[in-house]
Design a protein around this motif. Structure first.
Motif, PDB file in Angstrom:
ATOM      1  N   ASN A  32     -33.574  69.929  48.470  1.00 54.85           N
ATOM      2  CA  ASN A  32     -33.000  68.787  47.761  1.00 54.85           C
ATOM      3  C   ASN A  32     -31.971  69.173  46.709  1.00 54.85           C
ATOM      4  N   VAL A  33     -31.380  70.377  46.807  1.00 53.78           N
ATOM      5  CA  VAL A  33     -30.444  70.861  45.799  1.00 53.78           C
ATOM      6  C   VAL A  33     -29.234  71.498  46.464  1.00 53.78           C
ATOM      7  N   ILE A  34     -28.040  71.150  45.994  1.00 54.67           N
ATOM      8  CA  ILE A  34     -26.815  71.843  46.368  1.00 54.67           C
ATOM      9  C   ILE A  34     -26.281  72.556  45.135  1.00 54.67           C
ATOM     10  N   VAL A  35     -26.046  73.848  45.240  1.00 55.07           N
ATOM     11  CA  VAL A  35     -25.506  74.636  44.138  1.00 55.07           C
ATOM     12  C   VAL A  35     -23.989  74.667  44.254  1.00 55.07           C
ATOM     13  N   VAL A  36     -23.311  74.402  43.156  1.00 51.71           N
ATOM     14  CA  VAL A  36     -21.849  74.422  43.113  1.00 51.71           C
ATOM     15  C   VAL A  36     -21.419  75.666  42.349  1.00 51.71           C
ATOM     16  N   GLY A  37     -20.856  76.622  43.057  1.00 47.97           N
ATOM     17  CA  GLY A  37     -20.430  77.876  42.440  1.00 47.97           C
ATOM     18  C   GLY A  37     -21.416  78.994  42.721  1.00 47.97           C
ATOM     19  N   ALA A  38     -20.980  80.017  43.444  1.00 48.49           N
ATOM     20  CA  ALA A  38     -21.857  81.138  43.804  1.00 48.49           C
ATOM     21  C   ALA A  38     -21.291  82.456  43.297  1.00 48.49           C
ATOM     22  N   GLY A  39     -20.708  82.400  42.100  1.00 45.50           N
ATOM     23  CA  GLY A  39     -20.114  83.599  41.511  1.00 45.50           C
ATOM     24  C   GLY A  39     -21.131  84.466  40.813  1.00 45.50           C
ATOM     25  N   ALA A  40     -20.716  85.089  39.716  1.00 44.34           N
ATOM     26  CA  ALA A  40     -21.542  86.095  39.044  1.00 44.34           C
ATOM     27  C   ALA A  40     -22.915  85.571  38.660  1.00 44.34           C
TER      28      ALA A  40
END
Length: 342
Positions: A32-40
């Motif tokens: 139920n979660v979308i993460v925005v940004g997969a950087g550091a």
């Protein structure tokens, strides 16, 4: 300090199209979660939400990072367009993008009916933070700020101990967050480091109103971007706090010192120790020393605890420990200190 993101690639209107070989996730019981940004830092949130079986997708602009994610998580939907992610039935968005983009991305998510977890600092202006917190309240949505140290078991233990009254009245909190760290171009060390400690200070003092701020900073490397900052805070309760943060320092120091009526408590974040110094000065101004006591705190991963807390709040609809209004209070102090640095 500007908060405009209209020309930034991580602004909602500038995201490219979704990867054509990825399908959109639908709402499921667990994911139920979308993460925005997969950087550091975002990659750590991706990993933890995936381990908790809650990750429904990732938005990432960088094609190279998307390729790495595709190899690491073969079945995970990946997006290059934020609006496409907002158009899914996935109910919650986790924002781990650069600080200037937090406000427009969080605002768009709330308006799309999503619950939101946004990394610190919540926004770069108090009015923007207040707008997000108010909107979440009006819509009955969960808004949580990534104040990670509040989920550190040592801080939870100190907070509970202080609330028990054993240490007496709490007078002063001093924090140090120093290292030779990654220097940023979009935010100074105060906005990068201080949110951690401000969140802890406010929690330990039971969220008092700020009465006075004094601060000074020094710029060594880039004009207009402070590399070291010292701030002194006085609260309406009469309690005080002092913060020192620097990313241009030879040693790694991360500590919280709590001075109370009967004791002094030291949390060494690097060594992960909590020490109670049974020391105080009595009414006759005589020093009383009852020795020291090292507290055994069970080891756990604060980021996983933080992620789980967000998921628990999604299920229970209870306000998070680090809710939007706590984020507002932190941003308010950040902004007041910034006036001394401009």
């Amino acid at each position: 300090m500007t908060t405009s993101t209209s020309n930034r690639p991580d602004s909602p209107e500038n995201h490219p199209e979704v990867d054509s070989n990825r399908t959109h996730p639908g709402k499921t019981v667990d994911k139920n979660v979308i993460v925005v940004g997969a950087g550091a830092w975002g990659k750590n949130l991706v990993r933890n939400f995936h381990d908790l079986n809650a990750l429904a997708g990732v938005v990432e602009l960088n094609p190279s990072l998307r390729q790495q994610l595709a190899e690491q998580y073969p079945d995970l939907p990946l997006y290059a367009n934020y609006e496409d992610a907002l158009g899914t039935e996935v109910p919650a968005i986790v924002i781990a993008t650069p600080a200037p983009s937090h406000y427009p991305l969080a605002l768009a998510a709330l308006k799309a009916g999503k619950d939101v977890f946004v990394e610190k600092p919540m926004t770069l202006e108090r009015e923007q933070a207040q707008e997000l917190a108010t909107l979440a309240d009006q819509r009955g949505q969960i808004l949580m700020v990534g104040h990670l140290l509040l989920y550190q078991p040592a801080i939870t233990w100190i907070q509970d101990y202080l609330n028990s009254g054993q240490a007496g009245a709490l007078w002063h909190v001093a924090t140090r967050r120093l290292k030779l760290g990654r220097v940023r171009q979009q935010e100074n060390v105060w906005w990068s480091f201080a949110p951690h400690d401000l969140a802890v200070i406010l929690a330990l003092l039971n969220q008092p109103a700020i009465a006075e701020v004094q601060a000074h900073g020094r710029t060594f490397l880039q004009p207009g971007i402070a590399d070291t900052v010292q701030a002194n805070l006085t609260f309406a309760t009469g309690q005080t706090a002092a913060l020192h943060c620097s990313w241009y320092w030879p040693l790694v120091e991360r500590s919280t010192v709590v001075v109370t009526e009967k004791q002094m408590i030291v949390y060494d974040e690097v060594a992960q120790t909590v020490t109670i110094h049974h020391k105080f000065v009595d009414q006759a101004l005589q020093q009383c020393d009852g020795g020291t006591e090292v507290i055994d705190i069970a080891h756990s991963q604060p980021l996983k605890l933080e992620c789980q807390h967000f998921l628990d709040c999604l299920a229970s609809r209870q306000p998070p420990r680090s809710d939007g209004w706590q984020g507002v209070a932190v941003v308010d102090i950040l902004a007041q200190v910034q006036q001394f640095l401009s």
